[in-house]
Design a protein around this motif. Structure first.
Motif, PDB file in Angstrom:
ATOM      1  N   SER A   9       0.829  -1.209   0.000  1.00  0.00           N
ATOM      2  CA  SER A   9       0.000   0.000   0.000  1.00  0.00           C
ATOM      3  C   SER A   9       0.866   1.264   0.000  1.00  0.00           C
ATOM      4  N   TYR A  10       0.250   2.353  -0.361  1.00  0.00           N
ATOM      5  CA  TYR A  10       0.911   3.656  -0.342  1.00  0.00           C
ATOM      6  C   TYR A  10       1.337   4.013   1.084  1.00  0.00           C
ATOM      7  N   ASN A  11       0.473   3.743   2.052  1.00  0.00           N
ATOM      8  CA  ASN A  11       0.795   4.050   3.445  1.00  0.00           C
ATOM      9  C   ASN A  11       1.986   3.240   3.945  1.00  0.00           C
ATOM     10  N   GLU A  12       2.050   1.967   3.561  1.00  0.00           N
ATOM     11  CA  GLU A  12       3.185   1.136   3.952  1.00  0.00           C
ATOM     12  C   GLU A  12       4.482   1.679   3.351  1.00  0.00           C
ATOM     13  N   ALA A  13       4.430   2.089   2.086  1.00  0.00           N
ATOM     14  CA  ALA A  13       5.604   2.683   1.438  1.00  0.00           C
ATOM     15  C   ALA A  13       6.032   3.945   2.173  1.00  0.00           C
ATOM     16  N   GLY A  14       5.085   4.765   2.537  1.00  0.00           N
ATOM     17  CA  GLY A  14       5.387   5.990   3.277  1.00  0.00           C
ATOM     18  C   GLY A  14       6.052   5.705   4.606  1.00  0.00           C
ATOM     19  N   ARG A  15       5.551   4.711   5.321  1.00  0.00           N
ATOM     20  CA  ARG A  15       6.145   4.345   6.617  1.00  0.00           C
ATOM     21  C   ARG A  15       7.564   3.820   6.436  1.00  0.00           C
ATOM     22  N   LEU A  16       7.776   2.992   5.398  1.00  0.00           N
ATOM     23  CA  LEU A  16       9.114   2.456   5.147  1.00  0.00           C
ATOM     24  C   LEU A  16      10.112   3.560   4.814  1.00  0.00           C
ATOM     25  N   VAL A  17       9.697   4.483   3.958  1.00  0.00           N
ATOM     26  CA  VAL A  17      10.589   5.585   3.571  1.00  0.00           C
ATOM     27  C   VAL A  17      10.889   6.459   4.784  1.00  0.00           C
ATOM     28  N   PHE A  18       9.869   6.794   5.554  1.00  0.00           N
ATOM     29  CA  PHE A  18      10.089   7.606   6.750  1.00  0.00           C
ATOM     30  C   PHE A  18      11.028   6.903   7.720  1.00  0.00           C
ATOM     31  N   SER A  19      10.789   5.620   7.935  1.00  0.00           N
ATOM     32  CA  SER A  19      11.622   4.849   8.850  1.00  0.00           C
ATOM     33  C   SER A  19      13.074   4.824   8.381  1.00  0.00           C
ATOM     34  N   TYR A  20      13.293   4.646   7.083  1.00  0.00           N
ATOM     35  CA  TYR A  20      14.655   4.617   6.547  1.00  0.00           C
ATOM     36  C   TYR A  20      15.334   5.974   6.718  1.00  0.00           C
ATOM     37  N   ILE A  21      14.634   7.037   6.375  1.00  0.00           N
ATOM     38  CA  ILE A  21      15.220   8.376   6.457  1.00  0.00           C
ATOM     39  C   ILE A  21      15.496   8.755   7.909  1.00  0.00           C
ATOM     40  N   ASP A  22      14.503   8.574   8.762  1.00  0.00           N
ATOM     41  CA  ASP A  22      14.634   8.993  10.155  1.00  0.00           C
ATOM     42  C   ASP A  22      15.516   8.051  10.970  1.00  0.00           C
ATOM     43  N   GLY A  23      15.469   6.765  10.658  1.00  0.00           N
ATOM     44  CA  GLY A  23      16.188   5.791  11.463  1.00  0.00           C
ATOM     45  C   GLY A  23      17.585   5.457  10.979  1.00  0.00           C
ATOM     46  N   PHE A  24      17.913   5.801   9.730  1.00  0.00           N
ATOM     47  CA  PHE A  24      19.242   5.466   9.221  1.00  0.00           C
ATOM     48  C   PHE A  24      19.875   6.609   8.438  1.00  0.00           C
ATOM     49  N   TYR A  25      19.204   7.097   7.398  1.00  0.00           N
ATOM     50  CA  TYR A  25      19.814   8.064   6.486  1.00  0.00           C
ATOM     51  C   TYR A  25      20.252   9.339   7.201  1.00  0.00           C
ATOM     52  N   ASN A  26      19.405   9.872   8.043  1.00  0.00           N
ATOM     53  CA  ASN A  26      19.722  11.141   8.719  1.00  0.00           C
ATOM     54  C   ASN A  26      20.408  10.964  10.066  1.00  0.00           C
ATOM     55  N   THR A  27      20.654   9.728  10.470  1.00  0.00           N
ATOM     56  CA  THR A  27      21.259   9.530  11.782  1.00  0.00           C
ATOM     57  C   THR A  27      22.537   8.696  11.731  1.00  0.00           C
ATOM     58  N   VAL A  28      22.536   7.591  11.032  1.00  0.00           N
ATOM     59  CA  VAL A  28      23.640   6.639  11.057  1.00  0.00           C
ATOM     60  C   VAL A  28      24.530   6.724   9.823  1.00  0.00           C
ATOM     61  N   ARG A  29      23.941   6.827   8.651  1.00  0.00           N
ATOM     62  CA  ARG A  29      24.685   6.798   7.388  1.00  0.00           C
ATOM     63  C   ARG A  29      25.649   7.974   7.307  1.00  0.00           C
ATOM     64  N   ILE A  30      26.909   7.697   6.909  1.00  0.00           N
ATOM     65  CA  ILE A  30      27.871   8.794   6.787  1.00  0.00           C
ATOM     66  C   ILE A  30      27.568   9.616   5.535  1.00  0.00           C
ATOM     67  N   HIS A  31      27.874  10.898   5.594  1.00  0.00           N
ATOM     68  CA  HIS A  31      27.635  11.820   4.491  1.00  0.00           C
ATOM     69  C   HIS A  31      28.929  12.579   4.194  1.00  0.00           C
ATOM     70  N   SER A  32      29.245  12.728   2.939  1.00  0.00           N
ATOM     71  CA  SER A  32      30.482  13.417   2.569  1.00  0.00           C
ATOM     72  C   SER A  32      30.473  14.871   3.027  1.00  0.00           C
ATOM     73  N   HIS A  33      29.318  15.541   2.955  1.00  0.00           N
ATOM     74  CA  HIS A  33      29.284  16.951   3.354  1.00  0.00           C
ATOM     75  C   HIS A  33      29.422  17.144   4.864  1.00  0.00           C
ATOM     76  N   CYS A  34      29.342  16.062   5.621  1.00  0.00           N
ATOM     77  CA  CYS A  34      29.534  16.128   7.080  1.00  0.00           C
ATOM     78  C   CYS A  34      30.937  15.674   7.471  1.00  0.00           C
ATOM     79  N   GLY A  35      31.832  15.575   6.491  1.00  0.00           N
ATOM     80  CA  GLY A  35      33.181  15.117   6.802  1.00  0.00           C
ATOM     81  C   GLY A  35      33.246  13.609   6.996  1.00  0.00           C
ATOM     82  N   TYR A  36      32.355  12.901   6.325  1.00  0.00           N
ATOM     83  CA  TYR A  36      32.291  11.439   6.386  1.00  0.00           C
ATOM     84  C   TYR A  36      31.998  10.907   7.783  1.00  0.00           C
ATOM     85  N   ILE A  37      31.114  11.620   8.464  1.00  0.00           N
ATOM     86  CA  ILE A  37      30.526  11.128   9.705  1.00  0.00           C
ATOM     87  C   ILE A  37      29.015  11.234   9.544  1.00  0.00           C
ATOM     88  N   SER A  38      28.277  10.640  10.458  1.00  0.00           N
ATOM     89  CA  SER A  38      26.820  10.692  10.361  1.00  0.00           C
ATOM     90  C   SER A  38      26.319  12.092  10.716  1.00  0.00           C
TER      91      SER A  38
END
Length: 88
Positions: free
Chosen positions: A40-69
């Protein structure tokens, strides 16, 4: 309300105009949406939110942050601000 604002659009089938968001979309598809059988669309939304909030913006390293999360980057920033405020 939008007087004086010029709209900007990328050319059709020309992703290089907005490479950063195209890269982000590719990551979302590869790391999140393609790994699940989404029903469902709602399930997709929850998965994307969970990925962004739980990993992408917290754990995953980013080059613009000096290769830290982003979380580590933010904590380092606030630690520096706190030291400056204490010294003042």
């Amino acid at each position: 309300m939008t007087a004086g604002i010029t709209r900007s659009y990328s050319k059709k089938a020309y992703p290089w105009d907005n490479a950063c968001i195209e890269s982000f979309h590719a990551i979302i598809k590869r790391k999140c949406l393609n790994e699940y059988n989404i029903s469902s669309y709602n399930e997709a939304g929850r998965l994307v939110f969970s990925y962004i909030d739980g990993f992408y913006n917290t754990v995953r390293i980013h080059s613009h942050c000096g290769y830290i999360s982003p979380l580590e980057f933010e904590q380092t920033y606030f630690d520096k601000v706190q030291k400056v405020n204490k010294a003042a």
